[in-house]
Design an enzyme around this catalytic site. Structure first.
Site, short mmCIF file in Angstrom:
data_model
loop_
_atom_site.label_atom_id
_atom_site.label_comp_id
_atom_site.label_asym_id
_atom_site.label_seq_id
_atom_site.Cartn_x
_atom_site.Cartn_y
_atom_site.Cartn_z
N ASP A 3 6.66 -14.83 1.94
CA ASP A 3 6.86 -14.11 0.68
C ASP A 3 7.83 -12.94 0.81
OD1 ASP A 3 5.17 -15.75 -0.73
OD2 ASP A 3 3.46 -14.39 -0.66
N ARG A 33 -3.96 -0.72 3.83
CA ARG A 33 -3.01 -0.50 2.74
C ARG A 33 -2.59 0.95 2.54
NH1 ARG A 33 -1.17 -5.30 3.30
NH2 ARG A 33 -2.62 -6.94 2.70
N ASP A 66 -5.02 -5.75 -3.37
CA ASP A 66 -4.02 -5.04 -2.57
C ASP A 66 -2.91 -4.40 -3.39
OD1 ASP A 66 -5.23 -5.31 -0.10
OD2 ASP A 66 -4.50 -7.36 0.12
N SER A 114 -4.62 -18.21 3.58
CA SER A 114 -3.90 -16.95 3.48
C SER A 114 -4.62 -15.97 4.40
CB SER A 114 -3.93 -16.45 2.03
OG SER A 114 -3.72 -15.06 2.03
N1 ARG Z 1 -10.65 -9.57 0.09
C1 ARG Z 1 -10.08 -8.68 1.01
C2 ARG Z 1 -9.80 -7.35 0.38
O1 ARG Z 1 -9.69 -7.26 -0.80
C3 ARG Z 1 -8.85 -9.22 1.70
C4 ARG Z 1 -7.66 -9.48 0.84
C5 ARG Z 1 -6.50 -10.16 1.54
N2 ARG Z 1 -6.91 -11.43 2.04
C6 ARG Z 1 -6.12 -12.39 2.54
N3 ARG Z 1 -6.70 -13.43 3.03
N4 ARG Z 1 -4.83 -12.29 2.56
O2 ARG Z 1 -9.68 -6.37 1.05
#
Ligand code: ARG
Length: 409
Positions: free
Chosen positions: A20, A100, A129, A181
């Site tokens: 991406d 993040r 995110d 992912s």
């Molecule tokens: N659910 C988790 C969160 O909100 C992880 C999000 C990203 N997950 C991923 N498999 N890319 O913090």
């Protein structure tokens, strides 16, 4: 927020090296004649960051920054969450969510240094995110414009993104597309998509990236001693380690014993329930040990209040509010409660389970003379009579009143 008005802008992009954000470098240049400065932060993820700057330049970035955030991530983010006992919905140690705000802060620092007026990230429009990135950026640099191309661009699948690259002769790294992912850092791995989207299906073994299955873990148990100072782990098996090295070691010890797999249906900030698999071997045993030490060293009232703070703190991290005044206020509370959370916890790790073998602390509130049923018992048994009588007085009053009303009717 649209993509309008970014023509010719200088944009700092949070670059992971994945498909991406790679496509994004090219796409922003082509569509908006933008200049792209990439920013890649090391949070202890093992994959993808190899040759990251070369990759960015090959895609046309005008500058590429690579920043080692590993120690800062563990000491200032993960360990704060650990001290607070923050587990989202009682289960998720928040690895992705904790990364993040630090990545956003780093992105801003580079943007300012490189005279960028826009920052970009690779998050989608239905996840948590995007909110974490944007809330963090605006809390720290309200003058910056934030864009999230994935929310706007024409690609509907990975295949379309790959085709876009091939048409332009961009080398897409020939890694076999994972059906999942995955987001990874030293505190944990988050895995979703593919077959995992069906909550009736157990995760296939190949979903797991960094832990052994309990069935495959050794038949002999591992004993490990974790030492804490003021709520922060500082030694493993009496060896003093940096925060990052300590978590790395804990990950290894717990992961090879099949510990730290979490299969969770969770409430996302954007209003949906989602299913995510987490692997957080080190975080699991460190949270467990920390809690055991609190059981020994915290007074009951502080423990009770701590539970409420832990849940607030976890929500706050999950919801992207790291840079909020409430977080600083909660930190002050947490740090105060951790003053005496110093001591040693011995754990046994065995086939996916962790249990406590021994605990000790110079600040222990466990008083054997008070607790003992042997001759050394110093507890005033007679005082128990009055205590019990007064304690249950309200119940007795209710019962008497009920009896009285029974006679009257
Ligand atoms: N659910 C988790 C969160 O909100 C992880 C999000 C990203 N997950 C991923 N498999 N890319 O913090």
């Amino acid at each position: 927020m649209s993509m309008e008005g970014i023509e010719g802008a200088r944009i700092a992009l949070a670059f992971s090296g994945g498909l991406d954000t790679s496509v994004m470098i090219k796409w922003l240049q082509e569509k908006y004649h933008a200049e792209i400065v990439t920013v890649s932060g090391h949070l202890g993820q093992e994959k993808e960051l190899r040759d990251i700057k070369e990759k960015a330049y090959a895609l046309g970035a005008v500058a590429a920054h690579e920043v080692d955030l590993r120690e800062e991530f563990v000491s200032d983010f993960a360990f704060r969450a650990l001290k607070a006992g923050a587990l989202y919905e009682g289960a998720y140690p928040l690895a992705t969510a904790l990364g993040r705000p630090l990545l956003a802060k780093t992105l801003i620092e580079v943007a300012q240094q490189e005279q960028c007026t826009v920052v970009a990230h690779g998050c989608t429009g239905k996840g948590n995110d995007q909110v974490r990135f944007e809330a963090s950026v605006w809390a720290l640099a309200p003058e910056l414009r934030v864009i999230a191309p994935v929310r706007h661009w024409e690609f509907r699948s990975r295949e379309q993104e790959i085709a876009y690259c091939q048409e332009r002769g961009i080398p897409v790294t020939a890694t076999k597309a994972s059906p999942y992912s995955i987001d990874e850092n030293i505190w944990g791995t988050s895995i979703e998509c593919g077959v995992l989207e069906d909550p009736t299906v157990a995760p296939p073994e190949d979903a797991y990236q960094r832990t052994l299955s309990p069935e495959d873990a050794p038949d002999t148990a591992t004993t490990v001693v974790i030492s804490f100072e003021r709520g922060v782990p500082v030694m493993v098996n009496h060896e003093r380690l940096s925060p990052f090295e300590l978590v790395k070691k804990a990950n290894h010890l717990a992961g090879t014993n099949g510990i730290g797999r979490i299969d969770l249906i969770e409430n996302r900030l954007v209003g949906i329930k989602s299913r995510e698999i987490y692997e957080a071997p080190g975080a699991t045993i460190l949270h467990f040990a920390h809690r055991e030490l609190e059981r020994l060293t915290l007074d009951k009232l502080s423990m009770r209040f701590n539970e409420r703070v832990a849940s607030e703190y976890a929500d706050l991290i999950y919801n992207g509010l790291w840079y909020s005044p409430l977080r600083s206020a909660l930190d002050a509370f947490v740090d105060e409660t951790q003053t005496n959370v110093t001591g040693e916890i011995t754990l046994q790790l065995y086939k996916g389970t962790v249990k406590v073998l021994s605990r000790s602390s110079a600040f222990s509130l466990y008083d054997k003379a008070l607790a003992s049923y042997s001759e050394e018992d110093s507890f005033d048994h007679r005082a128990g009579e009055g205590f019990s009588k007064i304690f249950s007085l309200p119940l007795r009053t209710i019962a008497r009143s009920k009896q009285a009303s029974l006679y009257q009717s």
